[in-house]
Write a protein that holds these residues in place. Structure first.
Motif, mmCIF file in Angstrom:
data_model
loop_
_atom_site.group_PDB
_atom_site.id
_atom_site.type_symbol
_atom_site.label_atom_id
_atom_site.label_comp_id
_atom_site.label_asym_id
_atom_site.label_seq_id
_atom_site.Cartn_x
_atom_site.Cartn_y
_atom_site.Cartn_z
ATOM 1 N N UNK A 146 45.785 42.939 42.279
ATOM 2 C CA UNK A 146 45.269 41.656 41.788
ATOM 3 C C UNK A 146 44.448 41.858 40.519
ATOM 4 N N UNK A 147 43.536 42.816 40.541
ATOM 5 C CA UNK A 147 42.634 43.002 39.410
ATOM 6 C C UNK A 147 43.360 43.506 38.175
ATOM 7 N N UNK A 148 44.308 44.407 38.343
ATOM 8 C CA UNK A 148 45.095 44.842 37.190
ATOM 9 C C UNK A 148 45.841 43.664 36.575
ATOM 10 N N UNK A 149 46.386 42.801 37.430
ATOM 11 C CA UNK A 149 47.100 41.634 36.924
ATOM 12 C C UNK A 149 46.150 40.681 36.203
ATOM 13 N N UNK A 150 44.870 40.655 36.605
ATOM 14 C CA UNK A 150 43.869 39.814 35.953
ATOM 15 C C UNK A 150 43.283 40.474 34.704
ATOM 16 N N UNK A 185 41.682 43.624 34.560
ATOM 17 C CA UNK A 185 40.620 44.605 34.768
ATOM 18 C C UNK A 185 41.167 46.023 34.584
ATOM 19 N N UNK A 186 40.306 46.910 34.156
ATOM 20 C CA UNK A 186 40.607 48.336 34.141
ATOM 21 C C UNK A 186 40.058 48.919 35.432
ATOM 22 N N UNK A 187 40.955 49.330 36.334
ATOM 23 C CA UNK A 187 40.572 49.731 37.686
ATOM 24 C C UNK A 187 40.680 51.233 37.846
ATOM 25 N N UNK A 188 39.651 51.834 38.425
ATOM 26 C CA UNK A 188 39.716 53.233 38.832
ATOM 27 C C UNK A 188 39.339 53.305 40.301
ATOM 28 N N UNK A 189 40.142 54.042 41.062
ATOM 29 C CA UNK A 189 39.881 54.229 42.489
ATOM 30 C C UNK A 189 39.417 55.663 42.720
#
Length: 316
Positions: A71-75, A77-81
């Motif tokens: 969801x966040x990547x599609x919005x 956001x730069x996501x790191x887990x």
């Protein structure tokens, strides 16, 4: 819709991160300047561009984290887990090394961690309300229907209860409450290793139609894969059902108002969450985010209920 390339994210180990002196650097990475993102009517503001999410790699954690990665990547956001054990997840949040953890079982299983670190955290609310801990056996095991029944059949299970991570809240409850409370300490050993090892032992025993007793919980994809029987817990020594909560570091809602609002509105029921776990943990084991995308395509109402107007234009 256009087919998307699989998303790959960093999954580094963070055990002991709090002692490594990395909090300042990671805080700047997660919350520094850059392009702001779409705001939310519920959140009332615009979010920081980057976010780091702590993942304790249990099935429910993998599933819900992959869901929000998608969801966040599609919005935008730069996501790191960051993959962690449970204690460093709370330590990292309290120190500001990570921004978000989606897997706090509260008020019972992770009570001690909330007591230790809660003053420096933000509880963003529950998204699942039936997180129960159980002991389970294959349904072909007819000799036992409750935990007290185990006392009369230790040899049937080779005097072992197959557990999970030594640091897990359920492990603490087993060691401190269940085993002594039901008189299992004389004839049973709790064998702790990992969730994955427990599932492998369970699958192996079922393939041979052998008796086995394991620590399990709801929700769990094992219930979609095997015919299992939960043992009754007449004295409720494993406790009442928890809620699964999203937890942010101090200042999270202020810096991520849109996301805080979405997380507060999230709710997932048992059956659809089991489907999400199967897709992310098993069918797309090497790319759980793609499994989450498939689930999102099949469950558009989740986005509508959780993101409201902010779900418009999302394409999975």
């Amino acid at each position: 819709p256009e087919e998307k390339e699989p998303q790959m994210y960093s999954r580094k180990r963070m055990t002991g991160l709090a002692a490594a002196g990395m909090s300042g650097t990671l805080m700047l990475t997660a919350c520094g300047g850059g392009q702001d993102l779409t705001g939310s009517e519920d959140g009332g503001g615009e979010d920081a561009q980057s976010i780091e999410i702590a993942l304790v790699p249990w099935e429910d954690g993998i599933a819900v984290t992959a869901l929000w990665e998608a969801v966040l990547e599609e919005k935008g956001y730069e996501v790191e887990v960051t993959e962690v054990d449970i204690a460093p997840a709370f330590q990292g949040l309290a120190n500001g090394d990570v921004d978000l953890f989606l897997g706090m079982s509260y008020p019972l299983t992770h009570e001690e961690y909330w007591e230790d670190y809660g003053d420096d955290l933000e509880n963003l609310g529950p998204w699942y309300d039936n997180a129960s801990r159980v002991l389970a056996v294959p349904d072909y095991v007819e000799e036992v229907d409750s935990i007290p029944d185990l006392v009369d059949h230790p040899e049937l299970f080779d005097n072992q209860i197959v557990g999970i991570d030594p640091g897990a809240g359920q492990t603490r409850l087993m060691e401190e409450e269940v085993i002594p409370g039901y008189g299992l300490d004389e004839d049973f050993e709790l064998v702790n290793s990992s969730s994955a090892a427990m599932q492998a032992e369970l699958a192996g025993a079922i393939a041979e139609e052998e008796p086995i007793v394991v620590t399990l919980w709801h929700p769990h994809p094992a219930y979609a894969q095997h015919d299992l029987k939960d043992l009754e817990d007449p004295d409720t020594l494993l406790g009442e059902a928890d809620g699964m909560h999203s937890v942010g570091r101090d200042g999270f809602a202020e810096e991520y108002p849109a996301l805080a609002g979405w997380l507060g509105d999230m709710h997932i029921e048992d059956d659809v969450f089991a489907e999400l776990q199967v897709l992310t943990v098993h069918e797309h084991e090497d790319d759980p985010v793609e499994g989450a995308r498939e689930w999102l395509r099949d469950n558009p109402e989740f986005l509508e209920d959780t993101l409201g107007e902010d779900a418009e234009g999302l394409d999975f």
